[in-house]
Design an enzyme around this catalytic site. Structure first.
Site, PDB file in Angstrom:
ATOM      1  N   ASN A 109     -16.882  19.843   1.624  1.00 13.45           N
ATOM      2  CA  ASN A 109     -18.320  19.658   1.477  1.00 13.45           C
ATOM      3  C   ASN A 109     -19.021  19.401   2.821  1.00 13.45           C
ATOM      4  OD1 ASN A 109     -21.043  18.734   0.217  1.00 13.45           O
ATOM      5  ND2 ASN A 109     -19.861  19.688  -1.413  1.00 13.45           N
ATOM      6  N   ARG A 110     -20.213  18.800   2.775  1.00 11.83           N
ATOM      7  CA  ARG A 110     -21.123  18.866   3.930  1.00 11.83           C
ATOM      8  C   ARG A 110     -21.090  17.634   4.831  1.00 11.83           C
ATOM      9  NH1 ARG A 110     -22.878  21.575  -0.258  1.00 11.83           N
ATOM     10  NH2 ARG A 110     -23.772  23.641   0.080  1.00 11.83           N
ATOM     11  N   HIS A 153     -17.434  22.639   4.433  1.00  9.97           N
ATOM     12  CA  HIS A 153     -16.049  23.046   4.171  1.00  9.97           C
ATOM     13  C   HIS A 153     -15.265  23.398   5.447  1.00  9.97           C
ATOM     14  CE1 HIS A 153     -16.953  22.710   0.033  1.00  9.97           C
ATOM     15  NE2 HIS A 153     -17.327  23.929  -0.233  1.00  9.97           N
ATOM     16  N   HIS A 157     -10.717  24.675  -4.200  1.00  8.47           N
ATOM     17  CA  HIS A 157     -11.986  25.286  -4.610  1.00  8.47           C
ATOM     18  C   HIS A 157     -11.801  26.360  -5.687  1.00  8.47           C
ATOM     19  CE1 HIS A 157     -16.218  26.063  -4.224  1.00  8.47           C
ATOM     20  NE2 HIS A 157     -16.325  25.409  -3.081  1.00  8.47           N
ATOM     21  N   GLN A 205     -16.880  16.827  -7.060  1.00  5.26           N
ATOM     22  CA  GLN A 205     -17.995  17.740  -6.867  1.00  5.26           C
ATOM     23  C   GLN A 205     -17.954  18.750  -8.008  1.00  5.26           C
ATOM     24  OE1 GLN A 205     -20.090  17.435  -4.158  1.00  5.26           O
ATOM     25  NE2 GLN A 205     -21.362  19.244  -4.444  1.00  5.26           N
ATOM     26  N   GLU A 213     -14.168  19.902  -7.897  1.00  7.10           N
ATOM     27  CA  GLU A 213     -13.456  19.620  -6.648  1.00  7.10           C
ATOM     28  C   GLU A 213     -13.297  18.108  -6.478  1.00  7.10           C
ATOM     29  OE1 GLU A 213     -15.756  21.900  -3.501  1.00  7.10           O
ATOM     30  OE2 GLU A 213     -16.793  22.473  -5.318  1.00  7.10           O
TER      31      GLU A 213
END
Ligand code: GLA
Length: 368
Positions: free
Chosen positions: A103-104, A129, A201, A303, A332
């Site tokens: 993620n970010r 990612h 993922h 997520q 996730e």
């Protein structure tokens, strides 16, 4: 009647009926070349006939055959029919391993031990990612393990890769259990302090192709809270109670409230009872096929991404089917997005001498 005429048919039948008798099996198939290395597709098969296929590229799961209520196997993950599909620009991480940080990360940077680090900005100025060449785009060494139910995937991520400090040695085990579970055990060590947040993922659609989207799937998530985000999906730093649309404490169809969530679901749920032990945190189910999937994890967050950016434009798709918006969803298991910049979130820094571990299980059940 000439006996010879029927011999090939007899042999074929014998082969077909004998194959499932073997308790466990690993098959291999060439799957092209990447950066001068041969890519192989490994397939684990359990005694129920469930199959899990994996390639070296991205450690991606290309196929996952799961029985429906009548025992018919169907492929429940999105993917491509060839390596070209996985290599195409815009492959939305189908089935891949994600790292160094899932993620970010805000503004593609963080400060660790007073040292600022700059990462690849690959998502509107933020890092997503792992950056331009995350672990979904690298070659994983794969080894078959004795017992034929597990594969070991390893990757050595270099100091400075994607901007991250430290050489990170990663080992991921995929195990196909006789109870129809796909277990993922991650392990990593480093020689410099670094953030680590590994995840998987896979995109699931339990209808195995009979329904074009997952909007009719039921989802339950064991979470009272989530991390609210800004318009670029960066956490704003708070942990809030779930809104009505994000409330999955009781199972509900994914499509019921999705229109109330700008862009669709792409949020991190703060899972209940996090103490790093393995617990059941979510159940996805599809009534018509009778397929269900439990998610178990050691992680604090989940997520849930409802395939919002899929738009039917990917090529080399399995059976040529377009992956339209919401064609499949991801669950996730992970630490929270942007944790390296959020001191109040559970820590993600791995230091030399420590061992990063995480375990997630996707367990398939018959819901009827
Ligand atoms: C994650 C992110 C999404 C999206 C997908 C890939 O799930 O949270 O925003 O980037 O990966 O398209």
């Amino acid at each position: 009647m000439k006996p010879m005429k029927y011999l090939p048919v007899f042999l074929l039948l014998t082969a077909c009926t004998q194959a499932p008798k073997k308790d466990r099996l690993i098959m291999t198939k060439p799957f092209g070349n990447f950066e001068s290395q041969a890519v192989t597709e490994y397939t684990l098969i359990n005694q129920q006939g469930m199959e899990l296929s994996v390639i070296n590229y991205g450690g991606a799961v290309t196929r996952l055959l799961v029985p429906d209520k009548n025992g018919e196997q169907g492929d429940v993950v999105a993917g491509f029919d060839s390596l070209a599909g996985y290599l195409q620009k815009g492959n939305p991480y189908f089935g891949a391993l994600i790292g160094r940080y899932g993620n970010r990360i805000d503004k593609a940077g963080f400060t660790l031990d007073d040292h600022p680090y700059q990462l690849d900005a690959n998502d509107h100025g933020n890092s997503l990612h792992g950056g331009n060449k995350g672990y979904d785009k690298v070659y994983w060494q794969i080894t078959k393990l004795p017992g034929d139910s597990s594969l070991k995937l390893t990757y050595k991520s270099k100091d400075g890769e994607g901007g991250y400090p430290g050489n990170l040695d990663i080992e991921v085990m995929y195990t196909l259990g006789s109870d129809n579970s796909w277990r993922i055990d991650y392990k990593a060590t480093t020689d410099k302090p670094t953030p680590v947040n590994l995840t998987q993922h896979a995109y699931f659609n339990l209808s195995a192709g009979s329904e074009p989207t997952i909007l009719n799937h039921n989802l339950q998530i064991d979470a009272e809270k989530y991390t609210p985000v800004d318009s670029l999906l960066i956490p704003i730093g708070r942990v809030d109670g779930v809104t009505a649309a994000l409330d999955f404490r009781n199972a509900k169809p994914v499509g019921r409230d999705i229109a109330q969530v700008a862009g669709g679901y792409d949020h991190n749920w703060v899972l209940n009872k996090h103490d790093a032990s393995l617990r059941k945190v979510a159940i996805l189910s599809h009534a018509a096929s009778g397929r269900g999937m439990e998610v178990w994890t050691t992680e604090p967050g989940l997520q849930f991404y409802s395939g919002n950016f899929l738009d039917g434009t990917l090529s080399h798709t399995k059976n040529g089917k377009p992956y339209i918006q919401h064609a499949a969803l991801c669950l996730e298991a992970q630490h929270f997005p942007d944790s390296p910049n959020q001191p109040s979130f559970p820590g993600t820094i791995l230091r030399p001498g420590q061992v990063y571990t995480q375990t997630t299980i996707y367990k398939f059940i018959n819901i009827q």
